[in-house]
Design a protein around this motif. Structure first.
Motif, PDB file in Angstrom:
ATOM      1  N   LEU A  29       7.256  -6.118 -19.801  1.00 30.41           N
ATOM      2  CA  LEU A  29       5.978  -6.823 -20.465  1.00 30.41           C
ATOM      3  C   LEU A  29       5.236  -7.561 -19.361  1.00 30.41           C
ATOM      4  CD1 LEU A  29       7.666  -8.252 -23.719  1.00 30.41           C
ATOM      5  CD2 LEU A  29       5.593  -6.624 -23.681  1.00 30.41           C
ATOM      6  N   PHE A  30       6.112  -8.009 -18.117  1.00 29.78           N
ATOM      7  CA  PHE A  30       5.345  -8.889 -17.316  1.00 29.78           C
ATOM      8  C   PHE A  30       4.345  -8.138 -16.528  1.00 29.78           C
ATOM      9  CE2 PHE A  30       9.455 -11.468 -17.053  1.00 29.78           C
ATOM     10  CZ  PHE A  30       9.117 -12.271 -17.859  1.00 29.78           C
ATOM     11  N   PHE A  31       4.469  -6.833 -16.785  1.00 30.89           N
ATOM     12  CA  PHE A  31       3.106  -6.038 -15.943  1.00 30.89           C
ATOM     13  C   PHE A  31       2.370  -4.819 -16.849  1.00 30.89           C
ATOM     14  CE2 PHE A  31       7.369  -4.237 -14.796  1.00 30.89           C
ATOM     15  CZ  PHE A  31       7.365  -2.914 -15.027  1.00 30.89           C
ATOM     16  N   ALA A  32       2.954  -4.874 -18.285  1.00 31.15           N
ATOM     17  CA  ALA A  32       2.696  -3.934 -18.953  1.00 31.15           C
ATOM     18  C   ALA A  32       0.872  -3.666 -19.153  1.00 31.15           C
ATOM     19  CB  ALA A  32       3.161  -3.860 -20.220  1.00 31.15           C
ATOM     20  N   PHE A  33       0.265  -4.792 -19.135  1.00 34.27           N
ATOM     21  CA  PHE A  33      -1.065  -4.898 -19.121  1.00 34.27           C
ATOM     22  C   PHE A  33      -1.854  -4.516 -18.003  1.00 34.27           C
ATOM     23  CE2 PHE A  33       0.169  -7.617 -23.072  1.00 34.27           C
ATOM     24  CZ  PHE A  33      -0.981  -6.939 -24.033  1.00 34.27           C
ATOM     25  N   VAL A  34      -1.044  -4.407 -16.678  1.00 35.15           N
ATOM     26  CA  VAL A  34      -1.898  -4.365 -15.544  1.00 35.15           C
ATOM     27  C   VAL A  34      -2.672  -3.089 -15.682  1.00 35.15           C
ATOM     28  CG1 VAL A  34      -1.649  -4.243 -13.020  1.00 35.15           C
ATOM     29  CG2 VAL A  34      -0.377  -5.779 -14.341  1.00 35.15           C
ATOM     30  N   PRO A  35      -2.155  -2.038 -15.952  1.00 34.35           N
ATOM     31  CA  PRO A  35      -3.018  -0.595 -15.978  1.00 34.35           C
ATOM     32  C   PRO A  35      -4.281  -0.872 -16.764  1.00 34.35           C
ATOM     33  CG  PRO A  35      -0.624  -0.047 -16.194  1.00 34.35           C
ATOM     34  CD  PRO A  35      -0.974  -1.592 -16.302  1.00 34.35           C
ATOM     35  N   LEU A  36      -4.261  -1.363 -17.801  1.00 34.54           N
ATOM     36  CA  LEU A  36      -5.415  -1.789 -18.918  1.00 34.54           C
ATOM     37  C   LEU A  36      -6.460  -2.748 -18.154  1.00 34.54           C
ATOM     38  CD1 LEU A  36      -6.995  -1.637 -21.477  1.00 34.54           C
ATOM     39  CD2 LEU A  36      -5.735  -3.384 -22.311  1.00 34.54           C
ATOM     40  N   LEU A  37      -5.851  -3.794 -17.281  1.00 37.58           N
ATOM     41  CA  LEU A  37      -6.930  -4.548 -16.713  1.00 37.58           C
ATOM     42  C   LEU A  37      -7.654  -3.784 -15.540  1.00 37.58           C
ATOM     43  CD1 LEU A  37      -4.597  -7.867 -16.595  1.00 37.58           C
ATOM     44  CD2 LEU A  37      -6.462  -7.510 -17.883  1.00 37.58           C
ATOM     45  N   VAL A 176       0.157 -14.793 -18.441  1.00 39.97           N
ATOM     46  CA  VAL A 176       0.139 -15.262 -16.955  1.00 39.97           C
ATOM     47  C   VAL A 176       0.807 -14.243 -15.863  1.00 39.97           C
ATOM     48  CG1 VAL A 176       0.805 -17.160 -15.627  1.00 39.97           C
ATOM     49  CG2 VAL A 176       0.025 -17.668 -17.652  1.00 39.97           C
ATOM     50  N   ALA A 177       1.898 -13.929 -16.179  1.00 38.48           N
ATOM     51  CA  ALA A 177       2.524 -12.783 -15.281  1.00 38.48           C
ATOM     52  C   ALA A 177       1.727 -11.645 -14.954  1.00 38.48           C
ATOM     53  CB  ALA A 177       3.861 -12.345 -15.870  1.00 38.48           C
ATOM     54  N   ASN A 178       1.048 -11.257 -16.133  1.00 38.42           N
ATOM     55  CA  ASN A 178       0.183 -10.003 -16.001  1.00 38.42           C
ATOM     56  C   ASN A 178      -0.969  -9.926 -15.226  1.00 38.42           C
ATOM     57  OD1 ASN A 178       0.751  -7.408 -17.658  1.00 38.42           O
ATOM     58  ND2 ASN A 178       1.760  -9.178 -18.934  1.00 38.42           N
ATOM     59  N   ILE A 179      -1.583 -11.195 -15.477  1.00 37.57           N
ATOM     60  CA  ILE A 179      -2.882 -11.554 -14.637  1.00 37.57           C
ATOM     61  C   ILE A 179      -2.475 -11.678 -13.269  1.00 37.57           C
ATOM     62  CG2 ILE A 179      -4.643 -13.678 -14.316  1.00 37.57           C
ATOM     63  CD1 ILE A 179      -4.396 -13.792 -17.317  1.00 37.57           C
ATOM     64  N   LEU A 180      -1.473 -12.375 -12.727  1.00 36.32           N
ATOM     65  CA  LEU A 180      -1.021 -12.615 -11.410  1.00 36.32           C
ATOM     66  C   LEU A 180      -0.648 -11.267 -10.847  1.00 36.32           C
ATOM     67  CD1 LEU A 180       1.167 -15.769 -11.889  1.00 36.32           C
ATOM     68  CD2 LEU A 180      -1.285 -15.766 -10.661  1.00 36.32           C
ATOM     69  N   VAL A 181      -0.030 -10.567 -11.375  1.00 32.81           N
ATOM     70  CA  VAL A 181       0.381  -9.323 -10.892  1.00 32.81           C
ATOM     71  C   VAL A 181      -0.792  -8.410 -10.817  1.00 32.81           C
ATOM     72  CG1 VAL A 181       1.709  -6.929 -11.473  1.00 32.81           C
ATOM     73  CG2 VAL A 181       2.721  -8.883 -11.891  1.00 32.81           C
ATOM     74  N   PHE A 182      -1.794  -8.291 -11.577  1.00 28.83           N
ATOM     75  CA  PHE A 182      -3.011  -7.563 -11.415  1.00 28.83           C
ATOM     76  C   PHE A 182      -3.985  -8.018 -10.207  1.00 28.83           C
ATOM     77  CE2 PHE A 182      -7.919  -7.987 -12.145  1.00 28.83           C
ATOM     78  CZ  PHE A 182      -7.843  -6.476 -12.163  1.00 28.83           C
ATOM     79  N   LEU A 183      -4.038  -9.287 -10.353  1.00 23.15           N
ATOM     80  CA  LEU A 183      -4.709  -9.772  -8.932  1.00 23.15           C
ATOM     81  C   LEU A 183      -4.136  -9.517  -7.818  1.00 23.15           C
ATOM     82  CD1 LEU A 183      -5.408 -13.457 -10.132  1.00 23.15           C
ATOM     83  CD2 LEU A 183      -7.130 -11.777 -10.064  1.00 23.15           C
ATOM     84  N   LEU A 184      -2.759  -9.514  -7.403  1.00 23.19           N
ATOM     85  CA  LEU A 184      -2.059  -9.133  -6.351  1.00 23.19           C
ATOM     86  C   LEU A 184      -2.338  -7.564  -6.099  1.00 23.19           C
ATOM     87  CD1 LEU A 184       1.329 -10.880  -6.605  1.00 23.19           C
ATOM     88  CD2 LEU A 184      -0.153 -11.017  -4.855  1.00 23.19           C
ATOM     89  N   VAL A 185      -2.174  -6.802  -7.038  1.00 20.75           N
ATOM     90  CA  VAL A 185      -2.266  -5.378  -6.674  1.00 20.75           C
ATOM     91  C   VAL A 185      -3.713  -5.032  -6.334  1.00 20.75           C
ATOM     92  CG1 VAL A 185      -1.853  -3.208  -7.907  1.00 20.75           C
ATOM     93  CG2 VAL A 185      -0.321  -4.924  -8.042  1.00 20.75           C
ATOM     94  N   TRP A 186      -4.583  -5.538  -7.440  1.00 20.24           N
ATOM     95  CA  TRP A 186      -6.130  -5.361  -7.190  1.00 20.24           C
ATOM     96  C   TRP A 186      -6.703  -5.680  -5.634  1.00 20.24           C
ATOM     97  CZ3 TRP A 186      -9.907  -2.780  -9.704  1.00 20.24           C
ATOM     98  CH2 TRP A 186     -11.246  -2.958  -9.211  1.00 20.24           C
ATOM     99  N   GLN A 187      -5.961  -6.860  -5.318  1.00 14.64           N
ATOM    100  CA  GLN A 187      -6.636  -7.401  -3.878  1.00 14.64           C
ATOM    101  C   GLN A 187      -6.099  -6.339  -2.662  1.00 14.64           C
ATOM    102  OE1 GLN A 187      -7.389 -11.938  -4.224  1.00 14.64           O
ATOM    103  NE2 GLN A 187      -5.671 -11.326  -3.227  1.00 14.64           N
ATOM    104  N   LYS A 188      -4.787  -5.827  -3.129  1.00 12.72           N
ATOM    105  CA  LYS A 188      -4.239  -5.050  -2.153  1.00 12.72           C
ATOM    106  C   LYS A 188      -4.725  -3.645  -1.930  1.00 12.72           C
ATOM    107  CE  LYS A 188       0.259  -3.195  -0.456  1.00 12.72           C
ATOM    108  NZ  LYS A 188       1.823  -3.227  -0.690  1.00 12.72           N
ATOM    109  N   ARG A 189      -5.128  -3.170  -3.211  1.00 13.38           N
ATOM    110  CA  ARG A 189      -5.646  -1.816  -3.455  1.00 13.38           C
ATOM    111  C   ARG A 189      -7.202  -1.832  -2.758  1.00 13.38           C
ATOM    112  NH1 ARG A 189      -9.116   0.844  -6.614  1.00 13.38           N
ATOM    113  NH2 ARG A 189      -9.128   3.273  -6.990  1.00 13.38           N
ATOM    114  N   GLU A 190      -7.930  -3.003  -2.860  1.00 14.27           N
ATOM    115  CA  GLU A 190      -9.277  -3.137  -2.617  1.00 14.27           C
ATOM    116  C   GLU A 190      -9.338  -3.758  -1.171  1.00 14.27           C
ATOM    117  OE1 GLU A 190     -12.077  -2.020  -4.346  1.00 14.27           O
ATOM    118  OE2 GLU A 190     -10.483  -1.266  -5.667  1.00 14.27           O
ATOM    119  N   LYS A 191      -8.395  -4.119  -0.578  1.00 13.17           N
ATOM    120  CA  LYS A 191      -8.208  -4.625   0.701  1.00 13.17           C
ATOM    121  C   LYS A 191      -9.074  -5.985   0.896  1.00 13.17           C
ATOM    122  CE  LYS A 191      -7.035  -0.280   2.943  1.00 13.17           C
ATOM    123  NZ  LYS A 191      -7.233   0.923   3.909  1.00 13.17           N
TER     124      LYS A 191
END
Length: 536
Positions: A29-37, A176-191
């Motif tokens: 659940l801590f990252f389940a919403f990340v693909p949708l985000l 909160v966990a999903n949002i933080l994971v999303f921000l980390l992955v998005w920034q890394k992907r978009e450099k």
């Protein structure tokens, strides 16, 4: 665009995998919403038109697939005793309405993104989501089965702090966990590094590790105050679809008494029987119940147990000389009958204590928005007699044994309302007695989820749960949320357990969902001020 829908489907699959009854999968659940985000963010940053509609469709797809995969058993129950099209209409309440509200939260998030920065928008998303969960607890179409915080029910060692926040604390934690994971992955992907990555990693670590560590410490160190009481739960295993065809009410009662005697002890104080265990060919008149043969049989049974009481589900009714409630039916000669899905406490005195189920299943036990849709009552009556028309009481009430022990008579569906169950405890209940009939759902995950959610009520209030199911899973849950004993599906059984009564009130019991109100109020004021400043 196709990739966006694949991401939405991935989120739905992750949410389903994380959901009970799959054991120990809750951390997904801590990252389940990340693909949708990710999918939503790609739409927001695209050049396409009607972005809001696209966001809505993506979120609805995730919600619909997740809900349908997790609670498919709802249709199972409806279709067994209602015509196909009626069953589909009622099943749409959880299958479609919940996802619609989830999608609306994302649609409002998109609108906020057009006026504010991503930080305030995420605060808004969490607030809108909590608003949906709050609404789905309190309106006439309530179905809080899929409240996010319920997802930790099968990994209760992680959420001992629900004794402070309740399940809404879990919903905030997940987001909160999903949002933080999303921000980390998005920034890394978009450099890019709009927010310092080290700070994000630190925030994510603190968000997940600190509450988990506190919970494990609480779980390991929690000790129950010794205040024993001997309790029996009975699972008679009567087929709900052929109740009166397969076994008579008198034979049902004999079976309940025999199972109770098989494990009863001289010091047994409570015998818990399941939902609608006491019945007749037609409901039982509460005022005349002492004249029924069933009452005499139960009194004779209790003669063996000096301090024993029977707490049982019962199909009952009251007779009025005028229509006191909107659910009362004209019986002729200016008399009206109000039927109840009820619980009754019977002891060796002539006193009877009744509780009428308050949280009724929409479309099955009550007609949603009854005043407005009163014209549909004949339709519901045609498809099941009492369907859409059970009476109820507004507030919970505790039943007391002769010894003074207070029990919370929670009937079936009511056990998924945290604040409602807490009200029993505030009134003096020392343990929670859940009487239910999970046989309607068949051998599906519904019965397992229902048991798992009872663990949340034990933790929130630090009370033992004695659970009696007609069939499904009966058993005992201690104050930490451990299932101490349980039966198996479709097996007649009775269990006895020495439980510890508790009179202390947790923070959650005293204050209910105050955390939800604080979060919602603070977030909405913050967003309102930001939008107003941007407009100026």
């Amino acid at each position: 665009m196709r990739n966006n829908y694949l991401l939405a489907l991935l989120s739905a699959c992750l949410l389903w995998l994380a959901w009970p009854p799959i054991p120990y999968s809750s951390p997904i659940l801590f990252f389940a919403f990340v693909p949708l985000l990710f999918a939503v963010e790609r739409v927001i940053r695209s050049d396409e038109k009607r972005k809001g509609r696209h966001v809505f469709r993506l979120a609805f797809l995730t919600g619909f697939i997740w809900n349908t995969a997790s609670i498919y058993w709802v249709y199972n129950a409806m279709s067994a005793y209602l015509p196909g099209y009626v069953a589909i209409l009622i099943a749409l309440i959880p299958f479609g309405l919940g996802p619609l509200l989830m999608a609306l939260a994302f649609r409002l998030y998109y609108q906020l993104r057009k006026k504010t920065g991503i930080g305030y928008s995420f605060i808004g998303l969490v607030s809108f989501w909590l608003g949906y969960e709050f609404l789905h607890q309190w309106w006439d179409l309530a179905f809080p089965w899929m409240t996010l915080g319920n997802g930790f029910a099968n990994f209760h060692q992680l959420i001992q702090w629900y004794s402070v926040t309740g399940v809404f604390g879990g919903s905030v934690w997940i987001w909160v966990a999903n949002i933080l994971v999303f921000l980390l992955v998005w920034q890394k992907r978009e450099k890019v590094e709009a927010i310092n990555s080290k700070k994000l990693y630190l925030a994510l670590g603190v968000t997940i590790v600190v509450p988990s560590t506190i919970s494990f410490i609480q779980y390991g160190s929690y000790t129950e105050h010794i205040n024993p009481s001997e309790v029996v739960v009975v699972q008679p295993n009567v087929d709900p679809y052929g109740k009166f065809n397969s076994i008579s009410p008198a034979a049902q009662l004999e079976n309940l008494i025999a199972l109770s005697n098989s494990v009863g002890k001289p010091n047994t104080e409570f015998f818990i029987w399941p939902e609608t265990a006491i019945s007749a060919h037609g409901n039982i008149d509460e005022e005349e119940f002492r004249d029924y043969p069933a009452y005499d049989s139960i009194q004779s049974f209790l003669n063996t147990y000096k301090n024993g009481s029977v707490l049982s589900g019962i199909e009952s009714y009251q007779v009025y000389n005028y229509q006191k409630t909107i659910t009362a039916r004209d019986y002729g000669n200016n008399r009206f009958i109000d039927p109840f899905n009820a619980a009754v406490l019977i002891d060796q005195t002539s006193k009877l204590q009744f509780y009428h189920k308050s949280k009724l299943v929409p479309g099955v036990e009550q007609l949603p928005f009854g005043d407005f849709l009163a014209f549909m009552k004949p339709l519901f009556a045609h498809f099941g007699g009492s369907t859409g028309g059970y009476g109820s009481q507004e507030e919970p009430s505790v039943v007391y044994a002769r010894s003074g022990i207070g029990a919370a008579p929670v009937i079936c569906y009511e056990s998924i309302w945290g604040n409602y169950v807490a009200e029993y405890i505030r009134q003096g209940a020392q343990f929670i007695a859940i009487v239910t009939n999970d046989g309607w759902w068949g051998d599906t995950s519904g019965k397992d989820q229902h048991l798992a959610y009872a663990k949340l009520r034990a933790i929130e209030n630090r009370r033992w749960v004695a659970r009696s199911a007609n069939t499904g899973i009966s058993g005992f849950i201690n104050q930490r949320g451990d299932v101490v004993q349980h039966t198996t599906w479709w097996v007649p059984a009775a269990l006895t357990q020495e439980i510890n009564l508790n009179e202390e009130l947790t923070f959650y019991t005293r204050n209910g969902d105050i955390i939800l109100y604080v979060v919602l109020t603070g977030a909405f004021f913050s967003i309102y001020n930001m939008v107003r400043r941007k407009s100026r």
